[in-house]
Design a protein around this motif. Structure first.
Motif, PDB file in Angstrom:
ATOM      1  N   LEU A  69       0.849  -1.179   0.000  1.00 18.68           N
ATOM      2  CA  LEU A  69       0.000   0.000   0.000  1.00 18.68           C
ATOM      3  C   LEU A  69       0.887   1.232   0.000  1.00 18.68           C
ATOM      4  CD1 LEU A  69      -2.656  -1.018   2.655  1.00 18.68           C
ATOM      5  CD2 LEU A  69      -2.822  -1.161   0.173  1.00 18.68           C
ATOM      6  N   HIS A  73       1.277  10.482   3.127  1.00 19.08           N
ATOM      7  CA  HIS A  73       1.066  10.755   4.550  1.00 19.08           C
ATOM      8  C   HIS A  73       0.778  12.248   4.701  1.00 19.08           C
ATOM      9  CE1 HIS A  73       0.981   9.506   8.558  1.00 19.08           C
ATOM     10  NE2 HIS A  73       2.049   8.748   8.573  1.00 19.08           N
ATOM     11  N   VAL A  81      -8.421   6.601   3.326  1.00 17.63           N
ATOM     12  CA  VAL A  81      -7.220   5.782   3.552  1.00 17.63           C
ATOM     13  C   VAL A  81      -7.313   5.104   4.914  1.00 17.63           C
ATOM     14  CG1 VAL A  81      -4.718   5.852   3.900  1.00 17.63           C
ATOM     15  CG2 VAL A  81      -5.753   7.156   2.033  1.00 17.63           C
ATOM     16  N   GLN A  82      -7.732   5.836   5.920  1.00 21.95           N
ATOM     17  CA  GLN A  82      -7.842   5.262   7.258  1.00 21.95           C
ATOM     18  C   GLN A  82      -8.870   4.129   7.284  1.00 21.95           C
ATOM     19  OE1 GLN A  82      -5.673   6.145   9.814  1.00 21.95           O
ATOM     20  NE2 GLN A  82      -6.484   4.197  10.508  1.00 21.95           N
ATOM     21  N   LEU A  85      -7.223   1.082   5.688  1.00 24.26           N
ATOM     22  CA  LEU A  85      -6.251   0.483   6.600  1.00 24.26           C
ATOM     23  C   LEU A  85      -6.944  -0.271   7.728  1.00 24.26           C
ATOM     24  CD1 LEU A  85      -3.637   3.373   6.800  1.00 24.26           C
ATOM     25  CD2 LEU A  85      -3.434   1.223   5.538  1.00 24.26           C
ATOM     26  N   ASN A  86      -8.026   0.290   8.260  1.00 22.29           N
ATOM     27  CA  ASN A  86      -8.784  -0.391   9.318  1.00 22.29           C
ATOM     28  C   ASN A  86      -9.392  -1.691   8.807  1.00 22.29           C
ATOM     29  OD1 ASN A  86      -8.157   1.687  11.042  1.00 22.29           O
ATOM     30  ND2 ASN A  86     -10.121   2.726  10.791  1.00 22.29           N
ATOM     31  N   LEU A  88      -8.325  -3.573   6.258  1.00 25.21           N
ATOM     32  CA  LEU A  88      -7.258  -4.545   6.017  1.00 25.21           C
ATOM     33  C   LEU A  88      -6.691  -5.101   7.323  1.00 25.21           C
ATOM     34  CD1 LEU A  88      -5.411  -2.827   3.049  1.00 25.21           C
ATOM     35  CD2 LEU A  88      -6.952  -4.796   2.954  1.00 25.21           C
ATOM     36  N   ALA A  89      -6.638  -4.287   8.350  1.00 25.83           N
ATOM     37  CA  ALA A  89      -6.122  -4.752   9.641  1.00 25.83           C
ATOM     38  C   ALA A  89      -7.009  -5.829  10.244  1.00 25.83           C
ATOM     39  CB  ALA A  89      -5.985  -3.573  10.601  1.00 25.83           C
ATOM     40  N   SER A  95      -3.501  -8.955   8.918  1.00 32.28           N
ATOM     41  CA  SER A  95      -3.207  -8.372  10.220  1.00 32.28           C
ATOM     42  C   SER A  95      -1.968  -8.982  10.858  1.00 32.28           C
ATOM     43  CB  SER A  95      -4.420  -8.530  11.149  1.00 32.28           C
ATOM     44  OG  SER A  95      -4.694  -9.886  11.359  1.00 32.28           O
TER      45      SER A  95
END
Length: 98
Positions: A69, A73, A81-82, A85-86, A88-89, A95
């Motif tokens: 990814l 930033h 984006v957040q 990321l959440n 995918l985590a 993870s």
């Protein structure tokens, strides 16, 4: 022609083309068969013409994928984006990757 500040503009052969990261991703899909996340606006015509297909996570083959990814930033985190990321985590295999 003189540029602002009295300088001569760079010849066309020396100009650096400005391309967005989304356009680079689009070209990787069209020219090399890559898989990427793209804004609908950027790929709508390619989807309609059959040059691209929309994939969903359950459509992907069940084998190991190496993901990278890349995102800019910023001082304020981008909500999109957040959210990605959440998401995918929370995926079991993703993870575990440091």
């Amino acid at each position: 022609m003189t540029a602002v500040g009295g300088e001569e503009p760079a010849p066309a052969s020396r100009r650096i083309p400005k391309v967005t990261p989304a356009e680079v991703s689009r070209r990787l899909v069209l020219e090399h068969g890559a898989i990427t996340f793209l804004p609908d606006l950027l790929c709508r015509a390619d989807l309609a013409a059959g040059r691209m297909v929309r994939l969903y996570p359950h459509d992907l083959p069940a084998y190991e994928w190496h993901l990278r990814l890349i995102f800019r930033h910023r001082k304020r985190p981008d909500p999109g984006v957040q959210a990605l990321l959440n998401l995918l985590a929370r995926q079991p295999l993703l993870s575990q990757v440091p």
